[in-house]
Design an enzyme around this catalytic site. Structure first.
Site, PDB file in Angstrom:
ATOM      1  N   ASP A   1      43.743  28.410  41.397  1.00  0.00           N
ATOM      2  CA  ASP A   1      44.134  28.366  40.070  1.00  0.00           C
ATOM      3  C   ASP A   1      43.114  29.168  39.342  1.00  0.00           C
ATOM      4  O   ASP A   1      41.961  29.045  38.941  1.00  0.00           O
ATOM      5  CB  ASP A   1      43.950  26.967  39.651  1.00  0.00           C
ATOM      6  CG  ASP A   1      44.467  26.889  38.093  1.00  0.00           C
ATOM      7  OD1 ASP A   1      45.863  26.975  37.963  1.00  0.00           O
ATOM      8  OD2 ASP A   1      43.711  26.867  37.296  1.00  0.00           O
TER       9      ASP A   1
ATOM     10  N   GLU B   1      41.361  31.236  36.039  1.00  0.00           N
ATOM     11  CA  GLU B   1      41.035  31.290  34.596  1.00  0.00           C
ATOM     12  C   GLU B   1      40.837  32.844  34.357  1.00  0.00           C
ATOM     13  O   GLU B   1      40.086  33.497  35.142  1.00  0.00           O
ATOM     14  CB  GLU B   1      39.806  30.520  34.229  1.00  0.00           C
ATOM     15  CG  GLU B   1      40.042  28.896  34.432  1.00  0.00           C
ATOM     16  CD  GLU B   1      41.324  28.296  34.101  1.00  0.00           C
ATOM     17  OE1 GLU B   1      41.734  28.970  32.880  1.00  0.00           O
ATOM     18  OE2 GLU B   1      41.739  27.247  34.344  1.00  0.00           O
TER      19      GLU B   1
ATOM     20  N   ASP C   1      49.567  33.482  38.486  1.00  0.00           N
ATOM     21  CA  ASP C   1      48.200  33.967  39.056  1.00  0.00           C
ATOM     22  C   ASP C   1      48.366  35.014  40.255  1.00  0.00           C
ATOM     23  O   ASP C   1      47.547  35.911  40.076  1.00  0.00           O
ATOM     24  CB  ASP C   1      47.731  32.619  40.086  1.00  0.00           C
ATOM     25  CG  ASP C   1      47.413  31.477  39.095  1.00  0.00           C
ATOM     26  OD1 ASP C   1      46.302  31.245  38.469  1.00  0.00           O
ATOM     27  OD2 ASP C   1      48.426  30.791  38.638  1.00  0.00           O
TER      28      ASP C   1
ATOM     29  N   HIS D   1      42.821  23.515  32.637  1.00  0.00           N
ATOM     30  CA  HIS D   1      42.372  25.045  32.478  1.00  0.00           C
ATOM     31  C   HIS D   1      40.627  24.898  33.031  1.00  0.00           C
ATOM     32  O   HIS D   1      39.818  25.380  32.203  1.00  0.00           O
ATOM     33  CB  HIS D   1      42.164  25.677  31.054  1.00  0.00           C
ATOM     34  CG  HIS D   1      43.522  25.918  30.670  1.00  0.00           C
ATOM     35  ND1 HIS D   1      44.621  26.816  31.011  1.00  0.00           N
ATOM     36  CD2 HIS D   1      44.411  25.126  29.776  1.00  0.00           C
ATOM     37  CE1 HIS D   1      45.515  26.783  30.722  1.00  0.00           C
ATOM     38  NE2 HIS D   1      45.789  25.931  29.964  1.00  0.00           N
TER      39      HIS D   1
ATOM     40  N   ASP E   1      41.670  21.650  37.622  1.00  0.00           N
ATOM     41  CA  ASP E   1      43.250  22.186  38.081  1.00  0.00           C
ATOM     42  C   ASP E   1      43.583  21.942  39.579  1.00  0.00           C
ATOM     43  O   ASP E   1      44.678  21.346  39.838  1.00  0.00           O
ATOM     44  CB  ASP E   1      43.599  23.220  37.383  1.00  0.00           C
ATOM     45  CG  ASP E   1      43.658  23.027  35.741  1.00  0.00           C
ATOM     46  OD1 ASP E   1      43.785  21.759  35.344  1.00  0.00           O
ATOM     47  OD2 ASP E   1      43.815  23.908  35.099  1.00  0.00           O
TER      48      ASP E   1
END
Length: 282
Positions: free
Chosen positions: A72, A74, A171, A229, A257
């Site tokens: 995941d 950011e 992603d 997030h 996450d």
């Protein structure tokens, strides 16, 4: 005699599994958002003479992969959106496909180069502040570290089946290939196939999770871990005070996450769901 005995045991286990599945029938999955699966399954199995170990075996069938790699990102962001976006957090959880437990973690922050200064909006959304990305490796260096980690964990062995899992297609369909194209970097083949957890959840539960992880946790009666997030529960740093040496930072806990994704996967697996690749070939 050892081989025949093992074959016989395997056939017997297969027979028990098949019989137990017939007992459970439609209760392998409850309607979307109804958390009654476990108690119904246990009662029905007990009524037909099955023990707890058999119940676990039925609710946790073999998966197609040895390992699931929960990822995941950011990335830099703002309103209106900045271009190009750049990955600033690169977390991976290695999930055992047999136990659905976390076996290993990869986590690195990434220094953005096109927009090196994080916006207030980005910090508010992700919890990542400037000090966490300043001086960190570039994306190219992080990708090299990922490859080293994959090799160390045995994930590059051709006999080991693994696949990435993301909450959505962004992603690995948009973010990583887009930034790599911008920087002139190759994308490793293992990043080119993945499972979109939203699609997997919709296949299992019969409804689309419009609000992503929040809806999936709610539908499975799971408690959401932390705030959205944030890739993995790593120490974050916030300013405590100003002194002669500048800002002094103290650690606080960030949200996770990736662990929410892993928790949702484990719950679906215990309900009998078999995860399959959802991405289309590049």
């Amino acid at each position: 005699m050892l081989a025949p005995l093992q074959t016989g045991a395997a056939r017997f286990s297969s027979y028990l599994l098949s019989r137990a599945r017939k007992v459970l029938g439609s209760h392998l999955f409850s309607p979307c958002g109804v958390p009654e699966f476990c108690s119904i399954s246990t009662r029905k199995l007990a009524a037909h003479g099955f023990g707890a170990s058999m119940a676990a075996m039925v609710s946790f069938p073999p998966q197609r992969y040895h390992y699931f790699l929960v990822l995941d990102f950011e990335a830099t962001c703002d309103k209106p959106q900045i271009h190009p976006q750049e990955i600033i957090e690169f977390p991976i959880l290695k999930l055992n496909g047999r136990t659905m437990e976390i076996e290993s973690t990869f986590h690195m922050y990434v220094q953005p180069v096109v927009h090196p200064q994080l916006t207030p909006f980005c910090t508010e959304l992700t919890g990542i502040i400037q000090a966490m990305v300043d001086g960190q490796p570039s994306l190219q260096q992080v990708l090299e570290r990922v490859d080293e980690w994959m090799a160390k964990e045995g994930l590059l062995d051709p006999n080991v089946k693994s696949i990435f899992v993301t909450c959505g297609d962004w992603d690995l369909k948009v973010m990583l290939p887009g930034q790599c194209q911008y920087l002139g970097l190759p994308v490793a083949d293992y990043f080119k196939q993945w499972i979109n957890l939203k699609k997997a959840y919709s296949f299992a539960m019969g409804c689309w999770p419009k609000n992503g992880l929040l809806d999936m946790n709610k539908g499975l009666s799971l408690q959401h871990i932390g705030r959205p997030h944030s890739g993995i529960d790593q120490p974050s740093w916030l300013p405590e005070s100003l002194g002669e040496q500048g800002v002094i930072f103290i650690p606080i806990a960030t949200t996770d996450d990736c662990k929410n994704i892993a928790n949702i996967m484990k719950t679906l697996a215990y309900r009998g769901f078999i995860f399959k690749q959802t991405s289309k070939p590049f």
